[in-house]
Design an enzyme around this catalytic site. Sequence first.
Site, PDB file in Angstrom:
ATOM      1  N   ASP A 102       6.509  11.223 -11.402  1.00  0.00           N
ATOM      2  CA  ASP A 102       6.087  11.274  -9.998  1.00  0.00           C
ATOM      3  C   ASP A 102       6.191  12.683  -9.406  1.00  0.00           C
ATOM      4  O   ASP A 102       7.047  13.467  -9.801  1.00  0.00           O
ATOM      5  CB  ASP A 102       6.963  10.338  -9.146  1.00  0.00           C
TER       6      ASP A 102
HETATM    7  N1  URA Z   1       9.902   5.885 -12.867  1.00  0.00           N
HETATM    8  C1  URA Z   1       9.562   6.254 -11.629  1.00  0.00           C
HETATM    9  O1  URA Z   1       9.790   5.520 -10.684  1.00  0.00           O
HETATM   10  N2  URA Z   1       8.965   7.438 -11.461  1.00  0.00           N
HETATM   11  C2  URA Z   1       8.708   8.282 -12.491  1.00  0.00           C
HETATM   12  O2  URA Z   1       8.160   9.361 -12.283  1.00  0.00           O
HETATM   13  C3  URA Z   1       9.061   7.888 -13.778  1.00  0.00           C
HETATM   14  C4  URA Z   1       9.660   6.673 -13.945  1.00  0.00           C
END
Ligand code: URA
Length: 233
Positions: A102
């Site tokens: 993310d």
């Molecule tokens: N889980 C999440 O919530 N975000 C990420 O970027 C990776 C795994």
Amino acid sequence: MLQRVQKILAQAGVASRRKAEELIAQGRVTVNGTNVKIGQSADAEKDRILVDGKPVRSERFVYILLNKPLNVVTSVSDPLGRKTVRDLVPVQERVFPVGRLDRNATGLVLLTNDGALANRMMHPRYETAKTYVATLSSPVTPSLLERLQKGIVVEDRKVLAKDVEQLGPNMVRLSIHEGRKHIVKKLFVGLGTHVDALQRVALGPLSLGTLQPGAWRALTDAEVRQLRQALAL
Ligand code: URA
């Protein structure tokens, strides 16, 4: 290694695979002085491959470990003009990120131009472990740790967290084997809390180590070997 000529041309950045087939069909591609046909194979390292009489330089595989900072998107380009992981890694080869992290998460992102390895890493059968450190909006309790280890159902599928360890009052480390979008955040929502900060610290046998946010390095030969071994490549 023998590969289809259109694949070699695509990997070398000459053209897409479909366009490369057109070049071959138009008789513009030769291998060791002879025109090739679609579907014919060659060895990019040993054979002399020419397009319109010009040599094709095959791209070597590169493997890069980046510590993604906040506010950087895990893609090669962004229609909204936001900074991408590719902007942080100015290498010539056409590397792309393996999997996603993310924009508001930080940590380990692997970039490579090795499509076969990337596919394996993302394939559920090979279950590359991803290790995260999550900082939660509420204290970590024994019951939360227990429920995490027992598994939480997220959108009709159970997620098993492994190697769960409390690192601070609100901080927990966990490994999971799947790549569903926002999976760690959803996992903790299922446990009645919220992830305030998320960092990926390991991916399969690779770990972030002391790499600073925004910094990157090439994997060592030993790391590449370990990774290929872990993926049965
Ligand atoms: N889980 C999440 O919530 N975000 C990420 O970027 C990776 C795994």
